[in-house]
Design a protein around this motif. Structure first.
Motif, PDB file in Angstrom:
ATOM      1  N   GLU A   1      -8.561 -13.610   2.829  1.00  0.00           N
ATOM      2  CA  GLU A   1      -7.246 -14.205   3.068  1.00  0.00           C
ATOM      3  C   GLU A   1      -7.029 -15.420   2.160  1.00  0.00           C
ATOM      4  N   ALA A   2      -8.131 -16.132   1.830  1.00  0.00           N
ATOM      5  CA  ALA A   2      -8.000 -17.264   0.907  1.00  0.00           C
ATOM      6  C   ALA A   2      -7.579 -16.777  -0.476  1.00  0.00           C
ATOM      7  N   LEU A   3      -8.094 -15.618  -0.893  1.00  0.00           N
ATOM      8  CA  LEU A   3      -7.679 -15.032  -2.183  1.00  0.00           C
ATOM      9  C   LEU A   3      -6.187 -14.692  -2.155  1.00  0.00           C
ATOM     10  N   VAL A   4      -5.742 -14.108  -1.030  1.00  0.00           N
ATOM     11  CA  VAL A   4      -4.340 -13.727  -0.886  1.00  0.00           C
ATOM     12  C   VAL A   4      -3.441 -14.960  -1.046  1.00  0.00           C
ATOM     13  N   VAL A   5      -3.829 -16.042  -0.347  1.00  0.00           N
ATOM     14  CA  VAL A   5      -3.026 -17.269  -0.401  1.00  0.00           C
ATOM     15  C   VAL A   5      -3.066 -17.854  -1.805  1.00  0.00           C
ATOM     16  N   LEU A   6      -4.246 -17.831  -2.435  1.00  0.00           N
ATOM     17  CA  LEU A   6      -4.387 -18.351  -3.796  1.00  0.00           C
ATOM     18  C   LEU A   6      -3.475 -17.599  -4.765  1.00  0.00           C
ATOM     19  N   CYS A   7      -3.271 -16.303  -4.497  1.00  0.00           N
ATOM     20  CA  CYS A   7      -2.404 -15.490  -5.367  1.00  0.00           C
ATOM     21  C   CYS A   7      -0.927 -15.685  -5.041  1.00  0.00           C
ATOM     22  N   GLY A   8      -0.627 -16.535  -4.029  1.00  0.00           N
ATOM     23  CA  GLY A   8       0.769 -16.803  -3.689  1.00  0.00           C
ATOM     24  C   GLY A   8       1.372 -15.778  -2.751  1.00  0.00           C
ATOM     25  N   ALA A   9       0.532 -14.894  -2.201  1.00  0.00           N
ATOM     26  CA  ALA A   9       1.034 -13.845  -1.324  1.00  0.00           C
ATOM     27  C   ALA A   9       0.908 -14.250   0.143  1.00  0.00           C
ATOM     28  N   VAL A  10       1.432 -13.377   1.026  1.00  0.00           N
ATOM     29  CA  VAL A  10       1.445 -13.651   2.459  1.00  0.00           C
ATOM     30  C   VAL A  10       0.498 -12.674   3.159  1.00  0.00           C
ATOM     31  N   PRO A  11      -0.624 -13.168   3.752  1.00  0.00           N
ATOM     32  CA  PRO A  11      -1.570 -12.246   4.390  1.00  0.00           C
ATOM     33  C   PRO A  11      -0.968 -11.606   5.643  1.00  0.00           C
ATOM     34  N   VAL A  12      -1.157 -10.303   5.784  1.00  0.00           N
ATOM     35  CA  VAL A  12      -0.749  -9.574   6.987  1.00  0.00           C
ATOM     36  C   VAL A  12      -1.994  -8.854   7.506  1.00  0.00           C
ATOM     37  N   ARG A  13      -2.503  -9.290   8.699  1.00  0.00           N
ATOM     38  CA  ARG A  13      -3.726  -8.684   9.244  1.00  0.00           C
ATOM     39  C   ARG A  13      -3.417  -7.409   9.986  1.00  0.00           C
ATOM     40  N   LEU A  14      -4.114  -6.336   9.623  1.00  0.00           N
ATOM     41  CA  LEU A  14      -3.968  -5.047  10.292  1.00  0.00           C
ATOM     42  C   LEU A  14      -5.336  -4.395  10.326  1.00  0.00           C
ATOM     43  N   SER A  15      -5.547  -3.506  11.309  1.00  0.00           N
ATOM     44  CA  SER A  15      -6.761  -2.690  11.234  1.00  0.00           C
ATOM     45  C   SER A  15      -6.551  -1.670  10.109  1.00  0.00           C
ATOM     46  N   PRO A  16      -7.633  -1.172   9.515  1.00  0.00           N
ATOM     47  CA  PRO A  16      -7.477  -0.173   8.436  1.00  0.00           C
ATOM     48  C   PRO A  16      -6.625   1.012   8.875  1.00  0.00           C
ATOM     49  N   TYR A  17      -6.769   1.418  10.137  1.00  0.00           N
ATOM     50  CA  TYR A  17      -6.042   2.612  10.610  1.00  0.00           C
ATOM     51  C   TYR A  17      -4.558   2.288  10.796  1.00  0.00           C
ATOM     52  N   GLU A  18      -4.270   1.084  11.336  1.00  0.00           N
ATOM     53  CA  GLU A  18      -2.862   0.678  11.464  1.00  0.00           C
ATOM     54  C   GLU A  18      -2.221   0.553  10.083  1.00  0.00           C
ATOM     55  N   HIS A  19      -2.974  -0.017   9.141  1.00  0.00           N
ATOM     56  CA  HIS A  19      -2.447  -0.150   7.782  1.00  0.00           C
ATOM     57  C   HIS A  19      -2.039   1.206   7.217  1.00  0.00           C
ATOM     58  N   ASP A  20      -2.917   2.175   7.372  1.00  0.00           N
ATOM     59  CA  ASP A  20      -2.629   3.480   6.774  1.00  0.00           C
ATOM     60  C   ASP A  20      -1.441   4.144   7.452  1.00  0.00           C
ATOM     61  N   ARG A  21      -1.310   3.945   8.768  1.00  0.00           N
ATOM     62  CA  ARG A  21      -0.129   4.483   9.455  1.00  0.00           C
ATOM     63  C   ARG A  21       1.129   3.757   8.965  1.00  0.00           C
ATOM     64  N   ALA A  22       0.989   2.442   8.710  1.00  0.00           N
ATOM     65  CA  ALA A  22       2.155   1.654   8.265  1.00  0.00           C
ATOM     66  C   ALA A  22       2.627   2.108   6.879  1.00  0.00           C
ATOM     67  N   VAL A  23       1.707   2.273   5.936  1.00  0.00           N
ATOM     68  CA  VAL A  23       2.142   2.630   4.573  1.00  0.00           C
ATOM     69  C   VAL A  23       2.541   4.105   4.478  1.00  0.00           C
ATOM     70  N   ALA A  24       2.006   4.945   5.390  1.00  0.00           N
ATOM     71  CA  ALA A  24       2.518   6.319   5.443  1.00  0.00           C
ATOM     72  C   ALA A  24       4.019   6.266   5.724  1.00  0.00           C
ATOM     73  N   ARG A  25       4.405   5.332   6.616  1.00  0.00           N
ATOM     74  CA  ARG A  25       5.790   5.203   7.071  1.00  0.00           C
ATOM     75  C   ARG A  25       6.668   4.498   6.032  1.00  0.00           C
ATOM     76  N   THR A  26       6.150   3.414   5.442  1.00  0.00           N
ATOM     77  CA  THR A  26       6.996   2.590   4.568  1.00  0.00           C
ATOM     78  C   THR A  26       6.889   2.977   3.094  1.00  0.00           C
ATOM     79  N   SER A  27       5.931   3.860   2.778  1.00  0.00           N
ATOM     80  CA  SER A  27       5.748   4.164   1.351  1.00  0.00           C
ATOM     81  C   SER A  27       5.475   5.644   1.069  1.00  0.00           C
ATOM     82  N   HIS A  28       4.459   6.219   1.732  1.00  0.00           N
ATOM     83  CA  HIS A  28       3.998   7.543   1.304  1.00  0.00           C
ATOM     84  C   HIS A  28       4.959   8.662   1.692  1.00  0.00           C
TER      85      HIS A  28
END
Lengths: 359, 359
Positions: free
Chosen positions: A159-186
């Protein structure tokens, strides 16, 4: 945010110096960290080094954090290799578009507690180190997806790397993440591709009737088929589950059309309309009421710049812009979105400068 | 073009003074023609008259051309009524989004030879006479779809209206037209609506990962469900045929995903990518090679206008603009499309004005 409390001091190793990897390297250099570069292709390392993204890694180096940024199908092995060769304290992350598959790939590895996957919501249609830039992640969501065995400190370092890159960390479990990007992207990508497929080989007099709608729907389908087949294939379970739901609703649409069931068709369309309103607005805020001011634009050099200079002089903030590119349209139309209660003010200002506007 | 040889002298009667009808009326008035207004709702006629779109029709009036611009489900009866009450020379057209259904509705009418359907590829998300404007059709494709019984002179008169409105006539048979819009409008709309439906009720942390792609794919699904259920329902045969093809390819995608058939998935995606390239480019020309210059934009009033003023000063013509509205993005990104070989020139000019740009 918790991530900011973990100190990222470097060195940071970047494995895979393509667009994303090199952009992370440049962001780390911008913050003054030492960056070590690794790539299967020595030319890429040379190019990235030349861009000031860091230096080639040597065997003596012991990075604090390894960022694996290789193509989806190569992720699992590259993450395992990083854990094998890393020091006893080194944390390993990856920036792949799917997160359950790489976690499965490191299951049972003795250093699995030091692996935390992540996924920046960034990228362009380009690839390779030459297209990289340190600003790529500014303000973007960046998913951080620790598995069950990951240590809290490892997750905080990522998360420190994410902040250093100027991005906004969003915590998700790996499985929730994959369900989320299936919906919003794939699934959106697959559906856009299916629509675009109906245009391939279509008669020219059919395509002549193409408007802005079909262009918007199909735009993402222009992406690299090889890359997206790896991304979507790597998220098979979540994509298949959601795409099966979509298919069932498509069957309902076919039934409604075949049975001339206008009410059923309308309710399907109303459900979709509700979905468009669920997408977060600009900066994640609740969508603000906007109004579009439409301006006729002669297709002449500098016309658009003149228009924006005149719009700027009005003092009304421009929230968004759309330029109409319908085929056979010698006169363009520009839609300028502003906060609703400022629209009339902008219209009057533009008319006073000789522009033809309308609601 | 043949249409220009038919002299449109008026009067022109507009039946249905909504957005499209009133915009046609305003374009006819702009050309100095007498315009007669009819609407079920007398308020609409009063409003359109107030806008200078014409005057209410009286029983003594005998229009040269009647333009029926009523909702899809009311079209057939309105066209028949127009043919019943019109003079012996009066030509009747309509501007509905589907063309086979209204033709079937007038089949066998003694005056069927004087009916020629048409369909302007124009409109906004708004409706009603107050949103009308004479420029709505400038340079747009406008399908003209004579049936087998229509006279050549009737078709030429409708083409003369299209040209008078500043649009580009595209001749198609009613059946070809309906197949074309199923492909370029109705099926894309349904697919966008199905994708958007997967977002309705989705968890907030899923939607937080929404990028520009899913916004583009779902945008058209924000349209009025009642109107589109009439449009799509009115084109049932063509939509069902194409949507069935799409469903078969969706099943292939599901099989490829279930069977981890990366090659099959990639070929489906490559087919879609080819389809995106089949859409005609700006002004119907072959797509020209463009390059995007990306500029970081602080979210401050007037920032966008300053950017365009600086871009305009560079003398490089701006072909298109995209503004990044990802959630949680405090710093915006603007993509400015220019002809590829001018991109570096624009980048240098903007950097010299203090803008942060990248490829």
């Amino acid at each position: 945010m918790s991530g900011t409390s973990a100190r990222l001091a470097g060195p940071v190793e970047i494995v895979g110096t393509g667009l994303i990897g090199t952009s992370i390297a440049l962001a780390c250099r911008r913050a003054g960290l030492e960056v070590l570069l690794t790539d299967r292709d020595p030319d890429h390392v040379r190019t990235a080094t030349g861009l000031g993204a860091g230096r080639p890694r040597t065997d003596d180096d012991e990075p604090q954090l390894v960022v694996v940024a290789v193509p989806p199908d190569a992720l699992g092995k590259a993450i395992r290799d990083a854990l094998d060769t890393a020091g006893p304290e080194t944390v390993v992350t990856d920036v792949g578009s799917v997160k359950a598959a790489p976690l499965d790939a490191v299951a049972g590895h003795p250093a699995v507690s030091r692996y935390v996957g992540s996924h920046p919501m960034a990228g362009t249609e380009h690839s390779g180190p030459l297209t990289a830039n340190a600003e790529l992640f500014d303000g973007r969501p960046w998913a951080v997806t620790p598995g069950p065995d990951a240590t809290a400190s490892a997750a905080r370092l990522v998360e420190a790397l994410v902040v250093l890159c100027g991005a906004v960390p969003v915590r998700l479990s790996p499985y929730e993440h994959d369900r989320a990007v299936a919906r919003t992207s794939h699934v959106p990508h697959l559906m856009a591709s299916l629509v675009a497929g109906t245009l391939a080989g279509a008669p020219a007099d059919h395509l002549a009737l193409s408007g802005t709608g079909v262009r918007d729907v199909t735009r993402v389908a222009g992406g690299d088929p090889r890359l997206y087949s790896q991304i979507i294939g790597g998220n098979a379970a979540a994509v298949a589950a959601l795409l099966t739901e979509v298919r069932e609703r498509l069957d309902l649409a076919l039934e409604a059309i075949a049975g001339d069931d206008r009410a059923g068709l309308e309710s399907l369309l109303a459900y979709g309309q509700a979905g468009t309103r669920a997408i977060p607005g600009k900066h994640g805020a609740a969508p603000q009421e906007m109004a579009a001011v439409r301006v006729a634009l002669p297709d002449q050099p500098g016309g658009l710049a003149r228009l924006f200079a005149d719009a700027g002089a009005s003092g009304v903030n421009i929230e968004d812009v759309r330029i109409d590119h319908d085929p056979g349209r010698p006169v363009g139309q520009v839609e300028i979105d502003v906060v609703a209660d400022r629209a009339e003010e902008l219209r009057v200002a533009l008319e006073s400068k000789g522009w033809v506007t309308h609601r």
